[in-house]
Design a protein around this motif. Sequence first.
Motif, PDB file in Angstrom:
ATOM      1  N   ALA A  43      67.171  81.541  -2.741  1.00  0.00           N
ATOM      2  CA  ALA A  43      67.973  82.524  -3.465  1.00  0.00           C
ATOM      3  C   ALA A  43      68.828  83.269  -2.448  1.00  0.00           C
ATOM      4  CB  ALA A  43      67.088  83.499  -4.234  1.00  0.00           C
ATOM      5  N   TRP A  81      72.172  86.366  -2.224  1.00  0.00           N
ATOM      6  CA  TRP A  81      72.986  87.310  -2.982  1.00  0.00           C
ATOM      7  C   TRP A  81      73.662  88.307  -2.052  1.00  0.00           C
ATOM      8  CZ3 TRP A  81      67.672  87.036  -3.123  1.00  0.00           C
ATOM      9  CH2 TRP A  81      66.963  88.108  -2.595  1.00  0.00           C
ATOM     10  N   GLY A  99      74.775  86.959  -7.081  1.00  0.00           N
ATOM     11  CA  GLY A  99      74.072  85.912  -6.345  1.00  0.00           C
ATOM     12  C   GLY A  99      73.492  84.874  -7.274  1.00  0.00           C
ATOM     13  N   LEU A 100      72.586  84.068  -6.739  1.00  0.00           N
ATOM     14  CA  LEU A 100      72.039  82.968  -7.516  1.00  0.00           C
ATOM     15  C   LEU A 100      70.775  82.422  -6.860  1.00  0.00           C
ATOM     16  CD1 LEU A 100      74.069  79.694  -6.821  1.00  0.00           C
ATOM     17  CD2 LEU A 100      73.930  81.626  -5.261  1.00  0.00           C
ATOM     18  N   GLU A 101      69.997  81.712  -7.686  1.00  0.00           N
ATOM     19  CA  GLU A 101      68.927  80.855  -7.191  1.00  0.00           C
ATOM     20  C   GLU A 101      69.460  79.426  -7.155  1.00  0.00           C
ATOM     21  OE1 GLU A 101      64.665  82.559  -8.531  1.00  0.00           O
ATOM     22  OE2 GLU A 101      65.918  81.811 -10.161  1.00  0.00           O
ATOM     23  N   TYR A 102      68.959  78.616  -6.250  1.00  0.00           N
ATOM     24  CA  TYR A 102      69.471  77.257  -6.148  1.00  0.00           C
ATOM     25  C   TYR A 102      68.427  76.351  -5.525  1.00  0.00           C
ATOM     26  CZ  TYR A 102      70.213  78.620  -1.289  1.00  0.00           C
ATOM     27  OH  TYR A 102      70.032  79.066  -0.011  1.00  0.00           O
ATOM     28  N   GLU A 106      78.631  78.939  -6.851  1.00  0.00           N
ATOM     29  CA  GLU A 106      78.217  78.624  -8.212  1.00  0.00           C
ATOM     30  C   GLU A 106      77.199  77.497  -8.183  1.00  0.00           C
ATOM     31  OE1 GLU A 106      81.084  79.642 -11.797  1.00  0.00           O
ATOM     32  OE2 GLU A 106      81.596  77.769 -10.815  1.00  0.00           O
ATOM     33  N   SER A 107      76.381  77.435  -9.229  1.00  0.00           N
ATOM     34  CA  SER A 107      75.440  76.329  -9.384  1.00  0.00           C
ATOM     35  C   SER A 107      75.422  75.898 -10.849  1.00  0.00           C
ATOM     36  CB  SER A 107      74.032  76.731  -8.935  1.00  0.00           C
ATOM     37  OG  SER A 107      73.516  77.750  -9.779  1.00  0.00           O
ATOM     38  N   GLN A 122      70.396  74.516 -11.343  1.00  0.00           N
ATOM     39  CA  GLN A 122      70.364  75.181 -10.041  1.00  0.00           C
ATOM     40  C   GLN A 122      70.862  74.283  -8.909  1.00  0.00           C
ATOM     41  OE1 GLN A 122      66.224  76.544  -9.843  1.00  0.00           O
ATOM     42  NE2 GLN A 122      66.883  78.570 -10.500  1.00  0.00           N
ATOM     43  N   TYR A 138      83.220  78.180  -5.910  1.00  0.00           N
ATOM     44  CA  TYR A 138      82.939  79.588  -5.629  1.00  0.00           C
ATOM     45  C   TYR A 138      83.701  80.507  -6.577  1.00  0.00           C
ATOM     46  CZ  TYR A 138      81.158  77.515  -1.395  1.00  0.00           C
ATOM     47  OH  TYR A 138      80.443  76.726  -0.521  1.00  0.00           O
ATOM     48  N   LYS A 139      83.021  81.551  -7.016  1.00  0.00           N
ATOM     49  CA  LYS A 139      83.699  82.630  -7.724  1.00  0.00           C
ATOM     50  C   LYS A 139      84.431  83.482  -6.690  1.00  0.00           C
ATOM     51  CE  LYS A 139      80.362  82.948 -11.518  1.00  0.00           C
ATOM     52  NZ  LYS A 139      79.348  83.801 -12.189  1.00  0.00           N
TER      53      LYS A 139
END
Length: 393
Positions: free
Chosen positions: A204, A206, A231-234, A264-265, A269, A275-276
């Motif tokens: 993860a 962020w 952020g994100l988990e991946y 981005e995912s 995931q 990308y944003k």
Amino acid sequence: MRIRWMYIIMAAAVCLTACHKKKTPEQSSEADTIIEIVDEEDDYGYADVTDTTAADVAAWLKTVSMDSVERLLCHHGGNVAIPDGRTLHVNITDVLRCIPDKAMDYPFKEAAKSLDISDLRSADGRVRIITWNTGKGGTCPDIARFTLLKGDDGRVHSQGHNHGEALVLKIHQLSPLGHHQQDNKGSTIYLTYDYFREGNTVGAAWMDAWYIQGDSLCEANVFPNGESKVGLEYKIPDWYAITNNGEGYYWLFELVGRNLYVPESTLEQILTDHYKLYRWMGDHFDLLDVVGNRRLHISLKEYESLQYYFVTKDYRVRVDRLDNGSYRYASWRRSKQTDTKPDLVITGGKYDEEKGCYLFENDGYYYRVTTTEGENHLIVEKDGRTVLRQNIE
């Protein structure tokens, strides 16, 4: 950072090694001359510690030089005998909590290098964040985190956290250009790039936004919808985990001028390498668009997702999945970067799941990129002969 010794040195005591190194009068103190190091007494690196209080530790720390702190963080096990016969056990969090004014500007150069501490400061010197792996988390590292900051009153304050924190990889600083959010209007904004490995295959990451209010670092709601974090988990790609000792990406988030790139995912995931794009407007971020990797040549901007990126002795290679389900191979001489025009581009590639490799054909040459652990190679064949074979680093 992940071995048992890390725990020992993180619990390092603060005392003097005067018996080992001669000091000048300016470096010496009466307190220094009566301190005795107590070594570890068993195979696990722990010693018997007599009953003392946090107040005892805090009072003792105020008598010791920061140079002594530095040496013993790196070279000793954490226990200090004091004149009344008791033993103090002092760790790094005691140092940061009890003497923040002395710790704030001390460089900790040897500790950062030899103990693998992540020690980051903001550009204006008002925020310092120290994180380290306690060694207790296994595949999900247990990270301890401490923040030192110069408050609005001009004094240094400590803002500690318990275990289970994220590792801070970067601190960015943004200047205010206007007013937007009521809680942090006109404040300098600090962005921390945080990373947390949740297991062998999941990470993860962020960006957190902060501002200083009084004696605390507070969340700043500068992202869309009043959020203070993006952020994100991946899932960590298998190929990346193999080449990076199981760790997750460290280059996902970038702040370039006023532009912030947030990865981005997919719903599964899976990272796409899109990308944003957020733009800093002086007091908040606006979401502008979703873009491809900014370091990629314009001729390669159209793709569904990044599948493989690697370097060999001579080459830099990227494999992308395209919108039609086929794969694209792009390569450069290793000395070049991916924002330059590629030396070779091959489309129409396939992935052989049984053999674990990407296959491409170009003018009678057959390219094979193997992706299985221990068998990572770039192989080029022509007329049944291998004309190139290089290990993937």
